[in-house]
Design a protein around this motif. Structure first.
Motif, mmCIF file in Angstrom:
data_model
loop_
_atom_site.group_PDB
_atom_site.id
_atom_site.type_symbol
_atom_site.label_atom_id
_atom_site.label_comp_id
_atom_site.label_asym_id
_atom_site.label_seq_id
_atom_site.Cartn_x
_atom_site.Cartn_y
_atom_site.Cartn_z
ATOM 1 N N ARG A 167 0.820 -1.211 0.000
ATOM 2 C CA ARG A 167 0.000 0.000 0.000
ATOM 3 C C ARG A 167 0.852 1.259 0.000
ATOM 4 O O ARG A 167 0.485 2.276 -0.594
ATOM 5 C CB ARG A 167 -0.930 -0.026 1.221
ATOM 6 C CG ARG A 167 -2.102 0.945 1.133
ATOM 7 C CD ARG A 167 -2.999 0.801 2.366
ATOM 8 N NE ARG A 167 -3.476 -0.559 2.510
ATOM 9 C CZ ARG A 167 -4.549 -1.048 1.905
ATOM 10 N NH1 ARG A 167 -5.241 -0.268 1.093
ATOM 11 N NH2 ARG A 167 -4.926 -2.301 2.105
ATOM 12 N N ARG A 168 2.011 1.191 0.645
ATOM 13 C CA ARG A 168 2.879 2.373 0.724
ATOM 14 C C ARG A 168 3.401 2.800 -0.640
ATOM 15 O O ARG A 168 3.846 3.941 -0.822
ATOM 16 C CB ARG A 168 4.058 2.093 1.656
ATOM 17 C CG ARG A 168 5.029 1.042 1.141
ATOM 18 C CD ARG A 168 6.199 0.807 2.078
ATOM 19 N NE ARG A 168 7.134 -0.184 1.550
ATOM 20 C CZ ARG A 168 6.982 -1.495 1.692
ATOM 21 N NH1 ARG A 168 5.947 -1.982 2.363
ATOM 22 N NH2 ARG A 168 7.882 -2.330 1.170
ATOM 23 N N GLU A 169 3.363 1.901 -1.641
ATOM 24 C CA GLU A 169 3.872 2.219 -2.974
ATOM 25 C C GLU A 169 2.804 2.840 -3.875
ATOM 26 O O GLU A 169 3.117 3.287 -4.980
ATOM 27 C CB GLU A 169 4.401 0.950 -3.651
ATOM 28 C CG GLU A 169 5.527 0.254 -2.910
ATOM 29 C CD GLU A 169 6.837 1.036 -2.965
ATOM 30 O OE1 GLU A 169 6.878 2.126 -3.576
ATOM 31 O OE2 GLU A 169 7.828 0.536 -2.408
ATOM 32 N N LEU A 170 1.552 2.885 -3.424
ATOM 33 C CA LEU A 170 0.462 3.347 -4.269
ATOM 34 C C LEU A 170 0.130 4.801 -3.967
ATOM 35 O O LEU A 170 -0.168 5.155 -2.829
ATOM 36 C CB LEU A 170 -0.774 2.461 -4.066
ATOM 37 C CG LEU A 170 -0.574 0.989 -4.456
ATOM 38 C CD1 LEU A 170 -1.809 0.174 -4.092
ATOM 39 C CD2 LEU A 170 -0.262 0.861 -5.945
ATOM 40 N N ARG A 171 0.171 5.652 -5.005
ATOM 41 C CA ARG A 171 -0.153 7.065 -4.846
ATOM 42 C C ARG A 171 -1.654 7.227 -4.619
ATOM 43 O O ARG A 171 -2.462 6.461 -5.147
ATOM 44 C CB ARG A 171 0.267 7.869 -6.079
ATOM 45 C CG ARG A 171 1.691 7.634 -6.550
ATOM 46 C CD ARG A 171 2.730 8.004 -5.476
ATOM 47 N NE ARG A 171 4.075 8.022 -6.036
ATOM 48 C CZ ARG A 171 4.901 6.981 -6.038
ATOM 49 N NH1 ARG A 171 4.512 5.828 -5.535
ATOM 50 N NH2 ARG A 171 6.118 7.098 -6.548
ATOM 51 N N SER A 172 -2.043 8.263 -3.882
ATOM 52 C CA SER A 172 -3.431 8.383 -3.438
ATOM 53 C C SER A 172 -4.427 8.418 -4.591
ATOM 54 O O SER A 172 -5.481 7.787 -4.526
ATOM 55 C CB SER A 172 -3.595 9.631 -2.574
ATOM 56 O OG SER A 172 -3.274 10.805 -3.314
ATOM 57 N N ASN A 173 -4.109 9.147 -5.658
ATOM 58 C CA ASN A 173 -5.033 9.239 -6.776
ATOM 59 C C ASN A 173 -4.415 8.718 -8.064
ATOM 60 O O ASN A 173 -4.857 9.057 -9.161
ATOM 61 C CB ASN A 173 -5.491 10.695 -6.978
ATOM 62 C CG ASN A 173 -6.716 10.797 -7.853
ATOM 63 O OD1 ASN A 173 -7.634 9.987 -7.751
ATOM 64 N ND2 ASN A 173 -6.744 11.787 -8.737
ATOM 65 N N LYS A 174 -3.388 7.866 -7.929
ATOM 66 C CA LYS A 174 -2.689 7.328 -9.088
ATOM 67 C C LYS A 174 -2.405 5.845 -8.861
ATOM 68 O O LYS A 174 -1.324 5.350 -9.136
ATOM 69 C CB LYS A 174 -1.369 8.072 -9.333
ATOM 70 C CG LYS A 174 -1.518 9.575 -9.569
ATOM 71 C CD LYS A 174 -2.094 9.895 -10.928
ATOM 72 C CE LYS A 174 -2.108 11.394 -11.173
ATOM 73 N NZ LYS A 174 -2.647 11.733 -12.516
ATOM 74 N N GLY A 175 -3.422 5.143 -8.361
ATOM 75 C CA GLY A 175 -3.225 3.760 -7.958
ATOM 76 C C GLY A 175 -3.508 2.747 -9.058
ATOM 77 O O GLY A 175 -3.111 2.933 -10.208
ATOM 78 N N LEU A 176 -4.219 1.676 -8.693
ATOM 79 C CA LEU A 176 -4.415 0.537 -9.588
ATOM 80 C C LEU A 176 -5.512 0.851 -10.597
ATOM 81 O O LEU A 176 -6.687 0.585 -10.385
ATOM 82 C CB LEU A 176 -4.744 -0.708 -8.771
ATOM 83 C CG LEU A 176 -3.657 -1.101 -7.760
ATOM 84 C CD1 LEU A 176 -4.062 -2.356 -6.999
ATOM 85 C CD2 LEU A 176 -2.312 -1.303 -8.457
#
Length: 344
Positions: free
Chosen positions: A178-187
């Motif tokens: 989860r720490r690698e996922l940007r808040s509005n640029k995720g999966l």
């Protein structure tokens, strides 16, 4: 560039969306029918009546809108059969279903039998906040729709039978920390590989703009024979907005760039060899088609591949209008050129 019939409704649409999302159970309604109006794309290239764009031939398309202001933000689109019935998900927390209507030549001309229903949370109620409802990617895997969500990053499966509108989410493991996922640029991408491909039906997800220390996009195989993280090479100006697998197993990534009013909007499709997708790999591939504002495009955020009655591979692209007066819901359809299709 707003679609006809929607002028003057932006403020009302935004206010109503916020009210409905905040209203929780008030979203549930017995009548999910949705009236959709369409306007054809008469000429895709604004300068000339040409059909070939890279490895794709333009078949047809249309912009569409509804007096129901909740129909906005389509972020994922999958056919449930050969180019007719579909299921879409919006980043405001709705399922949109329906059928793509076609003329005698098989060109898409509109949407029929449309429905709109809230995506339910674990308690059986619609999500109460936009951050909970932000559906971005969707794959059809057997009798389930598997959805990736942004903001509160997660992946969940919903039963298609008897009705996806009544299904509650079954959480799936998040394959990327989860720490690698940007808040509005995720999966942003969820796609199911063909059963006969090297990935043997596995689910694959790709991030929009969640990058590692080398600037490459995080991606992952969720299940199948060899689950694990891999990376996708990222071009500086481009972000992934969706993906789909070709019948032979290659992965198509739909990408976009926006350079402001001067550079404008760009859309492209990149082809990644399916046999190179494995844990630990860094994958890349050629761009098979690219479009800009010289063509009739908008914020194309969904792509699906399917086989038509002639045996040709078609790609269907759908846009996210963001509930904006200046953007359009669009459906565009292309045929993969025969020489390109044979390489798959």
């Amino acid at each position: 560039m707003g679609a006809p019939g929607r002028h003057g409704r932006l403020a009302a649409a935004t206010a109503l969306c916020c009210l409905l999302l905040a209203g929780g159970g008030a979203l549930a309604r017995a009548d999910s029918r949705l009236d959709v109006t369409a306007e054809p794309v008469v000429q895709f290239d604004k300068a000339a009546p040409r059909e070939r764009f890279g490895a794709l031939d333009f078949i047809g398309g249309f912009s569409f809108w509804s007096d129901d202001s909740r129909m906005m933000g389509i972020s994922a689109f999958r056919f449930l059969d050969g180019g007719s019935r579909f299921l879409a998900a919006t980043d405001t927390g709705f399922w949109m279903g329906g059928r793509v209507a076609r003329d005698g030549a098989g060109r898409p001309v509109g949407i029929a039998d449309a429905t709109l229903d809230p995506i339910l949370g674990p308690d059986g109620r619609p999500y109460g906040r936009k951050g909970e409802a932000d559906a971005e990617g969707m794959a059809i895997a057997g009798d389930r729709a598997v959805v990736s969500f942004e903001s509160r990053h997660r992946i969940a499966a919903y039963d298609l039978s008897p009705d996806v509108a009544t299904s509650r989410p079954a959480p799936l493991p998040l394959p990327i920390p989860r720490r690698e996922l940007r808040s509005n640029k995720g999966l942003e991408t969820m796609a199911a590989a063909p059963a006969s491909s090297p990935l043997a039906g596995a689910l694959v997800t790709v991030a929009e703009h969640s990058i590692d220390e080398n600037g490459n996009l995080f991606a992952a195989i969720l299940d199948g024979r060899a689950p694990g993280i891999f990376k996708v090479r990222k071009d500086a100006d481009w972000e992934v907005s969706d993906g789909t697998f070709l019948p032979g197993g290659d992965l198509l990534l739909l990408e976009r760039r926006y350079d402001g009013w001067l550079g404008g909007l760009g859309i492209r499709i990149r082809r990644v060899a399916g046999d190179g997708i494995r844990p630990g790999a860094l994958v890349d591939g050629p761009v098979i088609a690219a479009f800009d504002l010289d063509q009739e495009i908008d914020n194309m955020e969904a792509i699906d591949a399917w086989i038509d009655d002639s045996g040709a591979t078609r790609l269907t692209l759908v846009s996210d209008d963001n509930g904006s007066f200046f953007q359009r819901n669009m459906l565009l359809e292309f045929r993969l050129a025969e020489d390109a299709a044979r390489t798959n």
